[in-house]
Design a protein around this motif. Structure first.
Motif, PDB file in Angstrom:
ATOM      1  N   ALA A 249       0.849  -1.196   0.000  1.00  0.00           N
ATOM      2  CA  ALA A 249       0.000   0.000   0.000  1.00  0.00           C
ATOM      3  C   ALA A 249       0.881   1.241   0.000  1.00  0.00           C
ATOM      4  N   ARG A 250       0.460   2.278  -0.730  1.00  0.00           N
ATOM      5  CA  ARG A 250       1.251   3.489  -0.859  1.00  0.00           C
ATOM      6  C   ARG A 250       0.364   4.715  -0.740  1.00  0.00           C
ATOM      7  N   GLN A 251       1.015   5.854  -0.612  1.00  0.00           N
ATOM      8  CA  GLN A 251       0.289   7.109  -0.665  1.00  0.00           C
ATOM      9  C   GLN A 251      -0.147   7.369  -2.098  1.00  0.00           C
ATOM     10  N   ARG A 252      -1.257   8.044  -2.257  1.00  0.00           N
ATOM     11  CA  ARG A 252      -1.756   8.390  -3.585  1.00  0.00           C
ATOM     12  C   ARG A 252      -1.741   9.896  -3.753  1.00  0.00           C
ATOM     13  N   ILE A 253      -1.601  10.355  -4.976  1.00  0.00           N
ATOM     14  CA  ILE A 253      -1.658  11.770  -5.301  1.00  0.00           C
ATOM     15  C   ILE A 253      -3.098  12.117  -5.637  1.00  0.00           C
ATOM     16  N   VAL A 254      -3.618  13.156  -4.984  1.00  0.00           N
ATOM     17  CA  VAL A 254      -5.000  13.573  -5.183  1.00  0.00           C
ATOM     18  C   VAL A 254      -4.992  14.997  -5.717  1.00  0.00           C
TER      19      VAL A 254
ATOM     20  N   ARG B 185      -2.250  17.022  -3.364  1.00  0.00           N
ATOM     21  CA  ARG B 185      -1.933  16.601  -2.008  1.00  0.00           C
ATOM     22  C   ARG B 185      -1.789  15.093  -1.976  1.00  0.00           C
ATOM     23  N   LEU B 186      -1.157  14.598  -0.953  1.00  0.00           N
ATOM     24  CA  LEU B 186      -0.963  13.163  -0.785  1.00  0.00           C
ATOM     25  C   LEU B 186      -1.946  12.634   0.246  1.00  0.00           C
ATOM     26  N   THR B 187      -2.411  11.416   0.042  1.00  0.00           N
ATOM     27  CA  THR B 187      -3.217  10.763   1.058  1.00  0.00           C
ATOM     28  C   THR B 187      -2.292  10.356   2.199  1.00  0.00           C
ATOM     29  N   PRO B 188      -2.815  10.131   3.388  1.00  0.00           N
ATOM     30  CA  PRO B 188      -1.957   9.714   4.492  1.00  0.00           C
ATOM     31  C   PRO B 188      -1.247   8.390   4.186  1.00  0.00           C
ATOM     32  N   ALA B 189      -0.025   8.277   4.664  1.00  0.00           N
ATOM     33  CA  ALA B 189       0.731   7.045   4.464  1.00  0.00           C
ATOM     34  C   ALA B 189       0.080   5.922   5.262  1.00  0.00           C
ATOM     35  N   PRO B 190       0.170   4.687   4.772  1.00  0.00           N
ATOM     36  CA  PRO B 190      -0.414   3.555   5.499  1.00  0.00           C
ATOM     37  C   PRO B 190       0.220   3.391   6.880  1.00  0.00           C
ATOM     38  N   ASP B 191      -0.579   3.006   7.832  1.00  0.00           N
ATOM     39  CA  ASP B 191      -0.150   2.746   9.210  1.00  0.00           C
ATOM     40  C   ASP B 191       0.428   3.981   9.887  1.00  0.00           C
ATOM     41  N   THR B 192      -0.081   5.174   9.554  1.00  0.00           N
ATOM     42  CA  THR B 192       0.345   6.401  10.217  1.00  0.00           C
ATOM     43  C   THR B 192      -0.872   7.149  10.729  1.00  0.00           C
ATOM     44  N   ASP B 193      -0.638   8.088  11.631  1.00  0.00           N
ATOM     45  CA  ASP B 193      -1.688   8.922  12.184  1.00  0.00           C
ATOM     46  C   ASP B 193      -1.694  10.246  11.425  1.00  0.00           C
ATOM     47  N   PRO B 194      -2.740  10.556  10.654  1.00  0.00           N
ATOM     48  CA  PRO B 194      -2.737  11.774   9.842  1.00  0.00           C
ATOM     49  C   PRO B 194      -3.010  13.053  10.633  1.00  0.00           C
ATOM     50  N   SER B 195      -3.375  12.951  11.912  1.00  0.00           N
ATOM     51  CA  SER B 195      -3.656  14.169  12.671  1.00  0.00           C
ATOM     52  C   SER B 195      -2.353  14.900  12.982  1.00  0.00           C
ATOM     53  N   PRO B 196      -2.368  16.233  12.906  1.00  0.00           N
ATOM     54  CA  PRO B 196      -1.125  16.991  13.122  1.00  0.00           C
ATOM     55  C   PRO B 196      -0.725  16.992  14.595  1.00  0.00           C
ATOM     56  N   ASP B 197       0.570  17.088  14.822  1.00  0.00           N
ATOM     57  CA  ASP B 197       1.079  17.227  16.178  1.00  0.00           C
ATOM     58  C   ASP B 197       0.929  18.680  16.596  1.00  0.00           C
ATOM     59  N   VAL B 198       0.455  18.886  17.800  1.00  0.00           N
ATOM     60  CA  VAL B 198       0.315  20.235  18.320  1.00  0.00           C
ATOM     61  C   VAL B 198       1.484  20.475  19.259  1.00  0.00           C
ATOM     62  N   VAL B 199       2.336  21.403  18.864  1.00  0.00           N
ATOM     63  CA  VAL B 199       3.510  21.720  19.659  1.00  0.00           C
ATOM     64  C   VAL B 199       3.367  23.137  20.172  1.00  0.00           C
TER      65      VAL B 199
END
Length: 66
Positions: free
Chosen positions: A10-15, A24-38
């Protein structure tokens, strides 16, 4: 993790985004697409003991080239 259609992983797709110059790219497989809040602790306001009458205004002013 193999894709259901083929044996490729499975890979990221271009949308394409309508009305935009960038895709834009779809989220990578097995990752959390929510942004980190620093938070930057250096930017939090600290009470100043020896504050003058216009110190708060001087800290909040933005130069005209911003």
């Amino acid at each position: 993790m193999p894709d259901a259609k083929s044996n490729e992983p499975a890979r990221q797709r271009i949308v394409r985004v309508p009305g935009s110059r960038r895709a834009r790219l779809t989220p990578a497989p097995d990752t959390d697409p929510s942004p980190d809040v620093v938070t930057n602790p250096a930017r939090t306001r600290k009470p100043h003991g020896d504050a003058g009458p216009n110190d708060a205004r001087l800290r909040d002013d933005v130069p005209p080239h911003y």
